[in-house]
Scaffold this motif. Structure first.
Motif, PDB file in Angstrom:
ATOM      1  N   MET A   8       0.818  -1.214   0.000  1.00 51.47           N
ATOM      2  CA  MET A   8       0.000   0.000   0.000  1.00 51.47           C
ATOM      3  C   MET A   8       0.859   1.274   0.000  1.00 51.47           C
ATOM      4  O   MET A   8       0.497   2.300   0.566  1.00 51.47           O
ATOM      5  CB  MET A   8      -0.976   0.025   1.180  1.00 51.47           C
ATOM      6  CG  MET A   8      -1.866  -1.199   1.301  1.00 51.47           C
ATOM      7  SD  MET A   8      -3.075  -1.292  -0.040  1.00 51.47           S
ATOM      8  CE  MET A   8      -4.242  -0.055   0.475  1.00 51.47           C
ATOM      9  N   GLN A   9       2.024   1.203  -0.656  1.00 49.72           N
ATOM     10  CA  GLN A   9       2.933   2.345  -0.707  1.00 49.72           C
ATOM     11  C   GLN A   9       3.431   2.548  -2.134  1.00 49.72           C
ATOM     12  O   GLN A   9       3.740   1.580  -2.828  1.00 49.72           O
ATOM     13  CB  GLN A   9       4.122   2.095   0.222  1.00 49.72           C
ATOM     14  CG  GLN A   9       5.143   3.215   0.262  1.00 49.72           C
ATOM     15  CD  GLN A   9       6.269   2.894   1.225  1.00 49.72           C
ATOM     16  OE1 GLN A   9       6.030   2.579   2.380  1.00 49.72           O
ATOM     17  NE2 GLN A   9       7.500   2.953   0.751  1.00 49.72           N
ATOM     18  N   ASN A  11       6.239   5.004  -4.464  1.00 48.47           N
ATOM     19  CA  ASN A  11       7.349   5.954  -4.422  1.00 48.47           C
ATOM     20  C   ASN A  11       7.364   6.752  -5.724  1.00 48.47           C
ATOM     21  O   ASN A  11       7.282   6.176  -6.805  1.00 48.47           O
ATOM     22  CB  ASN A  11       8.685   5.237  -4.272  1.00 48.47           C
ATOM     23  CG  ASN A  11       8.804   4.519  -2.939  1.00 48.47           C
ATOM     24  OD1 ASN A  11       8.152   4.878  -1.970  1.00 48.47           O
ATOM     25  ND2 ASN A  11       9.644   3.510  -2.888  1.00 48.47           N
ATOM     26  N   TYR A  30       3.965   7.934  -1.107  1.00 50.98           N
ATOM     27  CA  TYR A  30       2.510   8.001  -0.990  1.00 50.98           C
ATOM     28  C   TYR A  30       2.003   6.714  -0.362  1.00 50.98           C
ATOM     29  O   TYR A  30       2.498   5.637  -0.681  1.00 50.98           O
ATOM     30  CB  TYR A  30       1.863   8.177  -2.370  1.00 50.98           C
ATOM     31  CG  TYR A  30       2.147   9.499  -3.022  1.00 50.98           C
ATOM     32  CD1 TYR A  30       1.548  10.670  -2.553  1.00 50.98           C
ATOM     33  CD2 TYR A  30       3.007   9.591  -4.107  1.00 50.98           C
ATOM     34  CE1 TYR A  30       1.800  11.892  -3.165  1.00 50.98           C
ATOM     35  CE2 TYR A  30       3.266  10.807  -4.720  1.00 50.98           C
ATOM     36  CZ  TYR A  30       2.661  11.944  -4.247  1.00 50.98           C
ATOM     37  OH  TYR A  30       2.910  13.150  -4.845  1.00 50.98           O
ATOM     38  N   HIS A  31       1.002   6.836   0.481  1.00 50.35           N
ATOM     39  CA  HIS A  31       0.370   5.681   1.097  1.00 50.35           C
ATOM     40  C   HIS A  31      -1.055   5.584   0.572  1.00 50.35           C
ATOM     41  O   HIS A  31      -1.794   6.566   0.579  1.00 50.35           O
ATOM     42  CB  HIS A  31       0.369   5.820   2.625  1.00 50.35           C
ATOM     43  CG  HIS A  31       1.755   5.847   3.200  1.00 50.35           C
ATOM     44  ND1 HIS A  31       2.459   4.703   3.483  1.00 50.35           N
ATOM     45  CD2 HIS A  31       2.565   6.879   3.506  1.00 50.35           C
ATOM     46  CE1 HIS A  31       3.651   5.035   3.958  1.00 50.35           C
ATOM     47  NE2 HIS A  31       3.745   6.350   3.974  1.00 50.35           N
ATOM     48  N   THR A  33      -4.899   4.166   0.717  1.00 52.92           N
ATOM     49  CA  THR A  33      -5.872   3.858   1.758  1.00 52.92           C
ATOM     50  C   THR A  33      -6.878   2.893   1.168  1.00 52.92           C
ATOM     51  O   THR A  33      -7.480   3.174   0.120  1.00 52.92           O
ATOM     52  CB  THR A  33      -6.597   5.139   2.222  1.00 52.92           C
ATOM     53  OG1 THR A  33      -5.617   6.105   2.619  1.00 52.92           O
ATOM     54  CG2 THR A  33      -7.543   4.856   3.360  1.00 52.92           C
ATOM     55  N   ARG A  40      -2.045   9.460   0.430  1.00 51.22           N
ATOM     56  CA  ARG A  40      -1.588  10.318   1.523  1.00 51.22           C
ATOM     57  C   ARG A  40      -0.074  10.465   1.408  1.00 51.22           C
ATOM     58  O   ARG A  40       0.635   9.476   1.264  1.00 51.22           O
ATOM     59  CB  ARG A  40      -1.964   9.736   2.887  1.00 51.22           C
ATOM     60  CG  ARG A  40      -3.460   9.635   3.098  1.00 51.22           C
ATOM     61  CD  ARG A  40      -4.041  11.008   3.242  1.00 51.22           C
ATOM     62  NE  ARG A  40      -5.498  10.931   3.316  1.00 51.22           N
ATOM     63  CZ  ARG A  40      -6.261  11.976   3.475  1.00 51.22           C
ATOM     64  NH1 ARG A  40      -5.746  13.173   3.571  1.00 51.22           N
ATOM     65  NH2 ARG A  40      -7.562  11.835   3.528  1.00 51.22           N
ATOM     66  N   GLU A  42       3.524  10.965   2.739  1.00 52.12           N
ATOM     67  CA  GLU A  42       4.248  10.762   3.993  1.00 52.12           C
ATOM     68  C   GLU A  42       4.869  12.084   4.449  1.00 52.12           C
ATOM     69  O   GLU A  42       5.465  12.813   3.656  1.00 52.12           O
ATOM     70  CB  GLU A  42       5.342   9.713   3.785  1.00 52.12           C
ATOM     71  CG  GLU A  42       5.994   9.274   5.069  1.00 52.12           C
ATOM     72  CD  GLU A  42       6.852   8.053   4.869  1.00 52.12           C
ATOM     73  OE1 GLU A  42       8.091   8.212   4.806  1.00 52.12           O
ATOM     74  OE2 GLU A  42       6.290   6.941   4.766  1.00 52.12           O
TER      75      GLU A  42
END
Length: 116
Positions: A8-9, A11, A30-31, A33, A40, A42
């Motif tokens: 869920m990340q 780059n 970025y994360h 959701t 989101r 970081e």
């Protein structure tokens, strides 16, 4: 943009040219959701980013929202992106109540993105 080191990340790496002509490497994490299309950033809990699909080669379109602002951005590796890309971007932003379109002048070539 590439998958991150955790689930869920994402780059995102870029090299940005400053006013004085220097190329500065940047990284964003970025994360994702679950159940949402928002990303989101970081280190920026007030910011949310939404990516849009585009047929533009070498480009990315996004919508950033933070405390008191909202901006739509079209980044492209070419100093003069194809007109269809610009029109696609204008169309997307006009239906989202955008009132102004401000192109950033580019007098120099894009910075090289160093291989990691």
């Amino acid at each position: 943009m590439a998958a991150g080191s955790a689930p869920m990340q994402l780059n995102l790496r870029a090299t940005i040219r400053t006013k004085d002509g220097l190329c500065v490497p940047r990284k964003w994490i970025y994360h994702l959701t679950e159940g949402s299309t928002d990303l989101r950033t970081e280190g920026r809990p007030d910011m949310k980013t939404e990516l849009f699909s585009s047929s533009c080669p070498g480009g990315i379109m996004l919508n950033e929202t933070g405390q008191g602002y909202q901006r739509f951005l079209l980044y492209n590796r070419s100093p003069h992106p194809p007109e269809k890309c610009v029109e696609e971007f204008k169309s997307l932003t006009s239906c989202l109540d955008s009132k102004a379109f401000l192109p950033t002048p580019r007098n120099q070539e894009a910075c090289e993105l160093p291989s990691n």
